[in-house]
Enzyme design. Structure first.
Site, short mmCIF file in Angstrom:
data_model
loop_
_atom_site.label_atom_id
_atom_site.label_comp_id
_atom_site.label_asym_id
_atom_site.label_seq_id
_atom_site.Cartn_x
_atom_site.Cartn_y
_atom_site.Cartn_z
N SER A 13 0.86 -1.19 0.00
CA SER A 13 0.00 0.00 0.00
C SER A 13 0.89 1.24 0.00
O SER A 13 2.09 1.14 0.29
CB SER A 13 -0.89 0.01 1.24
OG SER A 13 -0.08 0.20 2.40
N ASP A 60 -1.05 -1.57 -4.01
CA ASP A 60 -2.41 -1.81 -3.51
C ASP A 60 -3.09 -0.46 -3.23
O ASP A 60 -2.52 0.40 -2.56
CB ASP A 60 -2.28 -2.63 -2.21
CG ASP A 60 -3.58 -3.20 -1.73
OD1 ASP A 60 -4.47 -3.45 -2.57
OD2 ASP A 60 -3.72 -3.44 -0.51
N HIS A 61 -4.27 -0.27 -3.76
CA HIS A 61 -5.08 0.94 -3.51
C HIS A 61 -4.35 2.26 -3.82
O HIS A 61 -4.30 3.16 -2.96
CB HIS A 61 -5.58 0.98 -2.05
CG HIS A 61 -6.56 -0.09 -1.75
ND1 HIS A 61 -7.88 -0.05 -2.17
CD2 HIS A 61 -6.43 -1.27 -1.10
CE1 HIS A 61 -8.50 -1.14 -1.78
NE2 HIS A 61 -7.65 -1.91 -1.13
N ASP A 82 -7.39 2.97 -7.32
CA ASP A 82 -8.65 2.85 -6.59
C ASP A 82 -9.43 4.15 -6.75
O ASP A 82 -9.30 5.09 -5.96
CB ASP A 82 -8.39 2.54 -5.12
CG ASP A 82 -9.69 2.33 -4.36
OD1 ASP A 82 -10.76 2.60 -4.93
OD2 ASP A 82 -9.62 1.90 -3.19
N GLU A 96 -11.10 -0.56 -9.25
CA GLU A 96 -12.16 -1.01 -8.33
C GLU A 96 -13.47 -0.32 -8.68
O GLU A 96 -13.52 0.88 -8.93
CB GLU A 96 -11.78 -0.69 -6.87
CG GLU A 96 -12.87 -1.09 -5.87
CD GLU A 96 -12.40 -1.01 -4.41
OE1 GLU A 96 -11.22 -1.30 -4.13
OE2 GLU A 96 -13.24 -0.66 -3.55
N GLY A 122 -10.11 -5.16 7.06
CA GLY A 122 -9.95 -5.18 8.51
C GLY A 122 -10.46 -6.44 9.18
O GLY A 122 -10.79 -7.43 8.52
N GLY A 141 -10.44 -7.44 0.87
CA GLY A 141 -11.06 -7.67 2.18
C GLY A 141 -11.35 -9.14 2.40
O GLY A 141 -12.38 -9.51 2.95
N ALA A 142 -10.42 -10.01 1.97
CA ALA A 142 -10.71 -11.45 1.94
C ALA A 142 -10.03 -12.24 3.06
O ALA A 142 -9.94 -13.46 2.97
CB ALA A 142 -10.31 -12.01 0.57
N ASN A 191 -7.07 -10.97 -1.98
CA ASN A 191 -6.21 -10.09 -1.19
C ASN A 191 -6.25 -10.39 0.30
O ASN A 191 -7.33 -10.46 0.89
CB ASN A 191 -6.69 -8.63 -1.35
CG ASN A 191 -6.26 -8.01 -2.65
OD1 ASN A 191 -5.87 -8.72 -3.58
ND2 ASN A 191 -6.34 -6.70 -2.72
P1 13P Z 1 -8.08 -7.79 4.54
O1 13P Z 1 -8.19 -6.61 5.45
O2 13P Z 1 -9.33 -8.62 4.61
O3 13P Z 1 -6.87 -8.60 4.76
O4 13P Z 1 -8.02 -7.23 3.04
C1 13P Z 1 -6.80 -6.80 2.50
C2 13P Z 1 -6.97 -6.09 1.21
O5 13P Z 1 -7.99 -6.11 0.56
C3 13P Z 1 -5.79 -5.37 0.71
O6 13P Z 1 -6.08 -4.66 -0.45
O1 G3H Z 2 -6.45 -2.59 1.85
C1 G3H Z 2 -5.70 -2.15 2.71
C2 G3H Z 2 -4.53 -2.92 3.18
O2 G3H Z 2 -4.86 -3.71 4.29
C3 G3H Z 2 -3.37 -2.00 3.47
O3 G3H Z 2 -3.54 -1.29 4.65
O4 G3H Z 2 -2.88 1.07 4.11
O5 G3H Z 2 -2.77 0.24 6.46
O6 G3H Z 2 -1.13 -0.56 4.74
P1 G3H Z 2 -2.53 -0.06 5.00
ZN ZN Z 3 -8.04 -3.82 -0.48
#
Ligand code: 13P
Ligand code: G3H
Ligand code: ZN
Length: 308
Positions: A50, A82-83, A104, A134, A181, A212-213, A254
């Site tokens: 991230s 990521d994101h 995202d 997304e 989360g 979010g898996a 993920n």
């Molecule tokens: P979790 O919080 O379920 O592990 O999801 C992580 C995620 O989607 C990172 O992009």
């Molecule tokens: O989707 C989010 C991931 O869990 C990353 O979280 O931005 O706190 O590193 P973070």
């Molecule tokens: Zn995510």
């Protein structure tokens, strides 16, 4: 092995009917745990970072750590942002050598999301990098953005088709009821598999991504709490639901929260078991081993990405 894009990985995953795990990293031990599991099970893997993790680990360190993982293993590894919040975040990752980026734009309206995704696709593709976007909005906390349950929304299948056609994106994260989360459901876990089916019918074999898996395994939560943690109301997506999501067409799954809980539980336990210890290797070592165990479990028993 070289760092690869996800293109070939996703193609093989669809042909083989399995999913590729995408695991978040922010330090050396987490990366080593993931890559050791991938190596031992013979799974290709996506290592994702991230923007806040990139800031924490620092771009040069992060890049060199992943280069070391690639050099030290025989599996294919993709390095994914990521994101990514905007064009600039994605451009920074592309220029750093990431092989895949996520834009995202889910906080924009439909047209705004299309516009920013197109801009990223154009730049990334010109550098040989693939793009995930997304559509729909997950609840939960990600990179300091907190999306409440009321502000979350499921992906509209017709819009998904239009979005993919108009942007030229390589994969799409969909919202079917998961959230980021450790507190994903207030009652029984429930995902909208009907929406997933509809999207897959409209976009056959197009790579779909489930964010979010994490499964938020009760025994991992218990270990944290037995050693002074206070994780309350923790609840995730059961392994069986992830298998079903994969069966219906999800090919990237993920996981971050499960790694955080696994790591923290072992660190807490090590401190509790031996309060006199002050050697970081004695608490980071068990945490790294546990990351490997959890990731290997998912690769073998949930995603089916293992070749060994
Ligand atoms: P979790 O919080 O379920 O592990 O999801 C992580 C995620 O989607 C990172 O992009
Ligand atoms: O989707 C989010 C991931 O869990 C990353 O979280 O931005 O706190 O590193 P973070
Ligand atoms: Zn995510």
């Amino acid at each position: 092995m070289a760092l690869v894009t996800t293109k070939e990985m996703f193609k093989k995953a669809y042909e083989g009917g399995y999913a590729i795990g995408a695991f978040n990293i922010n330090n050396m031990e987490i990366l080593q745990g993931i890559v050791d599991a991938a190596e031992e099970t013979g799974s290709n893997v996506i290592v994702q970072v991230s923007s806040s993790a990139l800031k924490y680990a620092r771009p040069t360190y992060l890049k060199k750590l992943v280069e070391a993982a690639v050099e030290d293993s025989t599996i294919d590894i993709a390095l994914h942002l990521d994101h990514g919040a905007d064009f600039e975040a994605c451009k920074t990752a592309v220029d750093l050598g990431f092989t895949s980026v996520m834009i995202d734009g889910s906080h924009h309206d439909f047209e705004g999301n299309i516009a920013v995704t197109k801009e990223v696709v154009e730049y990334a593709h010109s550098k040989g990098v693939v793009v995930e976007a997304e559509l729909g909005r997950l609840a939960g906390v990600e990179d300091e953005v907190n999306v409440s349950a009321e502000d979350s929304s499921y992906t509209d299948p017709q819009q998904a088709k239009e979005f993919v056609e108009k942007t030229g994106v390589d994969s799409l994260a969909i919202a079917i009821g998961t959230s980021h989360g450790a507190n994903k459901f207030s009652g029984e876990p429930k995902l909208e598999f009907g929406i997933l089916k509809e999207i897959m019918e409209l976009l056959p074999n197009f790579p779909l991504v489930l964010h979010g898996a994490s499964s938020v395994y009760p025994e991992a939560v218990q270990l944290c709490n037995d050693n002074g943690g206070e994780l309350k109301g923790a609840c995730g997506v059961p392994d069986e639901m992830l298998r079903e999501a994969n069966r219906l067409g999800v090919c990237k799954i993920n996981v971050d929260t499960d790694l955080r809980i696994a790591f923290t539980g072992q660190v807490r336990k090590a401190f509790n078991d031996n309060p006199a210890n002050f050697d970081p290797r004695k608490y980071l070592g068990p945490a790294r081993d546990e990351i490997k165990r959890v990731v290997a479990h998912k690769m073998i028993n949930v995603f089916g990405s293992n070749t060994k």
